[in-house]
Design a protein around this motif. Sequence first.
Motif, short mmCIF file in Angstrom:
data_model
loop_
_atom_site.label_atom_id
_atom_site.label_comp_id
_atom_site.label_asym_id
_atom_site.label_seq_id
_atom_site.Cartn_x
_atom_site.Cartn_y
_atom_site.Cartn_z
N ALA A 82 2.51 12.37 -1.15
CA ALA A 82 2.64 11.19 -0.30
C ALA A 82 2.48 9.91 -1.11
O ALA A 82 3.20 8.93 -0.90
N GLN A 83 1.55 9.92 -2.07
CA GLN A 83 1.38 8.76 -2.92
C GLN A 83 2.63 8.50 -3.76
O GLN A 83 3.06 7.36 -3.94
N LEU A 88 7.67 5.61 -4.74
CA LEU A 88 9.13 5.64 -4.77
C LEU A 88 9.72 4.69 -3.75
O LEU A 88 10.69 3.98 -4.03
N ALA A 89 9.13 4.67 -2.57
CA ALA A 89 9.62 3.76 -1.52
C ALA A 89 9.46 2.31 -1.96
O ALA A 89 10.35 1.48 -1.74
N ALA A 90 8.32 2.02 -2.60
CA ALA A 90 8.11 0.66 -3.09
C ALA A 90 9.13 0.30 -4.16
O ALA A 90 9.68 -0.81 -4.18
N LYS A 96 16.28 -2.47 -4.00
CA LYS A 96 17.14 -3.01 -2.94
C LYS A 96 17.15 -4.53 -2.97
O LYS A 96 18.21 -5.16 -2.86
N ALA A 97 15.96 -5.10 -3.13
CA ALA A 97 15.88 -6.56 -3.20
C ALA A 97 16.63 -7.09 -4.42
O ALA A 97 17.32 -8.11 -4.36
#
Length: 259
Positions: A82-83, A88-90, A96-97
């Motif tokens: 999960a960490q 990865l999401a961050a 994306k930005a």
Amino acid sequence: ISRQVRRSGWRAAGFALLLLPGLALSAGNADKMGQALDAAAAANTAARASQQRINQIDDQTQQMLEHYRAATFQAQQLNVYAQQLEQLAAAQDSEKASLQRQLADVDQTDQQIVPLMLRMVDSLDKFVSQDLPFLREERQERVASLKRLMTDPSVNVAEKYRRILEAYQVEAGYGLTLGAERTQVGDKMVDVLRVGRTALFYLSADGDSAGRWDARQGRWVDLSGSYIGDVRKGLRIAREQTAADLLTLPMPTLTGAKP
């Protein structure tokens, strides 16, 4: 004798009477002993049953402990995973930005580079029309193709820019090589020798006459017959029919060409 017998009989009877209480006492002890043995056997049976239940409980406890350990380890692994997913999401959010900023920059770049490309195509068109008259049809078609490309919405800006640079590279390459082509000059077919992009010479198909391009006058003029051999040699070199060699040809100067 009879007394003796009787006495003996009484004695025997008395002995028998004495034995009867003993026998009664032994039977009672035996019964109690049996009960004690039965109680001990029942206790042993109960103890074995209790031990079996204890063993079963211990086995179940060990299984539950193993399940607990496995579940704890899996929970730790899931926590680490999960960490990683959060990291990865961050990272994906950051990427994306960044892509959004790049897209905005691309839009701005397109607004700046498209006018530049149009000017480049227009400059190339003028250059070809004012340059020495060699490979005219091929070069003019290349420019026309670029003009059509600039109005094609299905082609992205990067591809358009690449094609324009490619055309410029082709034009630049002409200045570093010898070239030969067959074309029409006036009413006769000739072989034209291009020396870089500095001078043009022709040799008639029968090989009896030669000429050069006069940039000041913008036309072909006759060339002295003494240069016919070198023009012929230059054509053979340009067509890779012979090895490179020294050529003696009249080259244009700042004031024009000298025959």
